[in-house]
Design a protein around this motif. Sequence first.
Motif, PDB file in Angstrom:
ATOM      1  N   GLN A 170       6.271   7.813 -10.133  1.00 59.07           N
ATOM      2  CA  GLN A 170       5.954   6.922  -9.407  1.00 59.07           C
ATOM      3  C   GLN A 170       6.723   6.885  -7.973  1.00 59.07           C
ATOM      4  OE1 GLN A 170       4.025   3.839 -10.203  1.00 59.07           O
ATOM      5  NE2 GLN A 170       4.231   3.750  -7.895  1.00 59.07           N
ATOM      6  N   ASN A 171       7.770   7.530  -8.043  1.00 60.64           N
ATOM      7  CA  ASN A 171       8.750   8.153  -7.041  1.00 60.64           C
ATOM      8  C   ASN A 171       7.932   9.059  -6.085  1.00 60.64           C
ATOM      9  OD1 ASN A 171      10.979   6.301  -6.875  1.00 60.64           O
ATOM     10  ND2 ASN A 171      12.557   7.550  -7.892  1.00 60.64           N
ATOM     11  N   PHE A 231       0.986  -1.282  -0.129  1.00 61.49           N
ATOM     12  CA  PHE A 231      -0.068   0.065  -0.141  1.00 61.49           C
ATOM     13  C   PHE A 231       0.975   1.262   0.013  1.00 61.49           C
ATOM     14  CE2 PHE A 231      -2.730  -3.212   2.174  1.00 61.49           C
ATOM     15  CZ  PHE A 231      -3.471  -3.601   1.002  1.00 61.49           C
ATOM     16  N   MET A 232       1.872   1.260   0.636  1.00 58.82           N
ATOM     17  CA  MET A 232       2.786   2.352   0.658  1.00 58.82           C
ATOM     18  C   MET A 232       3.904   2.702  -0.337  1.00 58.82           C
ATOM     19  SD  MET A 232       3.487   2.527   4.936  1.00 58.82           S
ATOM     20  CE  MET A 232       4.406   4.152   4.738  1.00 58.82           C
ATOM     21  N   GLY A 233       4.207   1.465  -1.055  1.00 58.84           N
ATOM     22  CA  GLY A 233       5.010   1.491  -2.206  1.00 58.84           C
ATOM     23  C   GLY A 233       6.485   1.024  -1.652  1.00 58.84           C
ATOM     24  N   GLU A 234       7.068   0.158  -2.510  1.00 58.60           N
ATOM     25  CA  GLU A 234       8.484  -0.325  -2.186  1.00 58.60           C
ATOM     26  C   GLU A 234       9.287   0.841  -2.101  1.00 58.60           C
ATOM     27  OE1 GLU A 234       9.317  -1.711  -6.393  1.00 58.60           O
ATOM     28  OE2 GLU A 234       9.400  -3.226  -5.111  1.00 58.60           O
ATOM     29  N   SER A 245      16.469  13.981  -7.725  1.00 59.20           N
ATOM     30  CA  SER A 245      16.566  12.636  -7.845  1.00 59.20           C
ATOM     31  C   SER A 245      15.009  11.762  -7.599  1.00 59.20           C
ATOM     32  CB  SER A 245      17.324  12.117  -6.589  1.00 59.20           C
ATOM     33  OG  SER A 245      16.750  12.559  -5.480  1.00 59.20           O
ATOM     34  N   LEU A 246      14.103  12.622  -7.634  1.00 62.96           N
ATOM     35  CA  LEU A 246      12.829  12.444  -7.105  1.00 62.96           C
ATOM     36  C   LEU A 246      11.634  12.718  -8.489  1.00 62.96           C
ATOM     37  CD1 LEU A 246      12.270  12.744  -3.432  1.00 62.96           C
ATOM     38  CD2 LEU A 246      12.863  10.599  -4.474  1.00 62.96           C
TER      39      LEU A 246
END
Length: 479
Positions: free
Chosen positions: A278-279, A120-123, A273-274
Amino acid sequence: MTGADPVLLSLTLPLASVIAILLVSIFWIYGRKNGADSKLPPGDKGWPIVGYIFSPFKPHPATTLGDYLNIQFSRYGKIFSIRYRGKTLVISADPEFNRFVLQNEQTLFQNNLPSGFKAFMGEGSLPFLAGDVYRSKKSLMVAFFNSWQIQSRFLAEVEEAAKAVMTSWRQRRQILADEEINKFLFNIAIAKAMGMTPDDPEVEELRKAFIAAYDGFYAVPTSLPFTRYSKALKARDIICSIVKRKAEDRMIRSDKMDEKENDLLWYCLKNSSLTSIQNICYEVVGFIFAALLNTQNTIALAIYLLGKCPKSLRQLRDEFKQNDTDALANLTWDAYKKMEFCQSVINETLRLGNIVPRLWRKTLSDVNYKGYIIPQGTTVMTHIAAMHLDPSAFENPNIFDPWRWLVIKKSNNWMPFGGGARHCIGSEIARIEIAVFLRHLILNYDYELVESDQPVASPLVKFSTGLPIRIHSVGKMTP
């Protein structure tokens, strides 16, 4: 009636004997493997192969450890091991060992949250990162928190959010405290994450989606329709679609953005870097979850515990009045810092309520600790709740006693915000939110608990009926 077939008996009896011998052998081998010759901490390993499946985490009152852990700690001491769902699990209530685990993360241990959190929080969110990537993103988040100017602007923003929520109570005599606290915190979080206000039509949709996703954190991971897990996955998709749309819109008009927007989206887009969508989604979703879960439960538990202890409620109201030159004015930083008993109430709620009852880590290599050898890949649970409820550290540990914190200034057994590299970077922000909400509630209203809704750890702390309270206006102050 005819007798038993002698041929069938001649086949069945030897087969039963073989099965019995095999079962005895398995038990004997398993016992040898996990018995006195093992260098793991001692413990009852449960059934062969699978060990325990449910026992350690049965629902129980949040202000207790539950029967299972009480028995295990009394039998084996503050560090023991079990086999849980086929794998070794070391459980510790030992403050020294727990600090050793948390302070040696990324060298001897790594974070090991349950799989539902990652889904749910994302890898790519902060709790699942390690090494240089973790340090880089953590420094970004620290810089973001520092930009809030806690001592002035943020305190005023929290005040306004509390007033806005409590204004809707004027014509009501009963509220669901859990729901109202969630609205209060979500309005703050969504403003800081994406610059959205309660008037935005997507805010309520997002809030409900986060509640549904949160409900699926520990659900059995099956995608069958109508299951909690399936509903949570759909809620996650709704959240990510809105976050990505907001991020894409910001990227389109990036030349028009300036630091006045000052939300997490702006910080992510500013950081080279973000820049992947997706990030950005990982960061925003992880931030909002972190801003909601533990603080919401702490405020609800404080309301519940204060409602059970009228003496502490009266003293807290007196302190709020003494530290305000004008009760209708916003809280000042100086007044906030003088609220000693309020901080004691928060400390005691965090201790007794055990909002984060346990932290999960996994060994990166074999770990030798005071004669125990914990093999590489073993899950280690630092049991914070067991430390908080240890009678050798806290007198009458199951009693709500905020006055104890007027005497105790520091305790090695108290770790509500974790420790080591992953110590909660939002701990002071959470304290401000808790104090402000309690201040507005208690100066505005007398309240009483409507029914015997108990806080239950299952495993996350929750109130089964949403903590209904009956409210009555008090004094001349209005929200």
